[in-house]
Write a protein that holds these residues in place. Structure first.
Motif, PDB file in Angstrom:
ATOM      1  N   VAL A  55     -14.674   6.871  -9.433  1.00 18.57           N
ATOM      2  CA  VAL A  55     -13.456   6.316 -10.033  1.00 18.57           C
ATOM      3  C   VAL A  55     -13.307   6.794 -11.472  1.00 18.57           C
ATOM      4  N   LEU A 115     -12.510  10.689 -11.444  1.00 21.15           N
ATOM      5  CA  LEU A 115     -11.159  11.006 -10.990  1.00 21.15           C
ATOM      6  C   LEU A 115     -10.108  10.510 -11.975  1.00 21.15           C
ATOM      7  N   TRP A 116     -10.343   9.356 -12.527  1.00 25.49           N
ATOM      8  CA  TRP A 116      -9.405   8.824 -13.510  1.00 25.49           C
ATOM      9  C   TRP A 116      -9.376   9.714 -14.756  1.00 25.49           C
ATOM     10  N   SER A 172      -8.107   6.331  -6.843  1.00 25.19           N
ATOM     11  CA  SER A 172      -9.508   6.623  -7.168  1.00 25.19           C
ATOM     12  C   SER A 172     -10.454   5.698  -6.407  1.00 25.19           C
TER      13      SER A 172
END
Length: 118
Positions: A16, A19-20, A30
């Motif tokens: 997460v 990807l963020w 995410s």
């Protein structure tokens, strides 16, 4: 179930956040991507490969699974995830998986040693 939840937390934090940060993906996408990766990696990497081989082999398999999965999801969702960013994410996951598999081995060894009659 506890093993899956631990893996989900570890993978979730790394995927997460990566990807963020790297792909400007939404929190929802995410989290869903991390959950999908966790399910696939748990079933293939932990339930099949780790039980049949060893920690290093399972960690490499998890890294390859993560790379293919994240690359495919990034292309499908049109995320601007570069090859370098993908490698950084997979490397972080690989280190976390190595520690996770080692933890499982130590936990299982200690549990067996404490059983009555052992």
């Amino acid at each position: 179930m506890t093993r899956f939840l631990i893996k989900m937390a570890v993978n979730g934090i790394i995927v997460v956040a990566s990807l963020w940060w790297f792909a400007n993906a939404s929190w929802t996408s995410s989290i869903l991507a991390a959950l999908g990766l966790t399910v696939i990696a748990y079933l293939i990497g932990d339930q099949l490969i780790l039980r049949a081989t060893n920690n290093v082999t399972a960690t490499i398999a998890d890294a390859v699974i993560a790379a293919i999965y994240l690359w495919a999801v990034a292309r499908w969702l049109d995320w601007p995830l570069s090859f370098g960013e993908l490698i950084i994410t997979v490397a972080l996951l690989g280190v976390a998986e190595l520690a996770y598999h080692r933890f499982l081995g130590i936990y299982d060894h200690n549990r067996i040693q404490k059983e009555p009659g052992k």
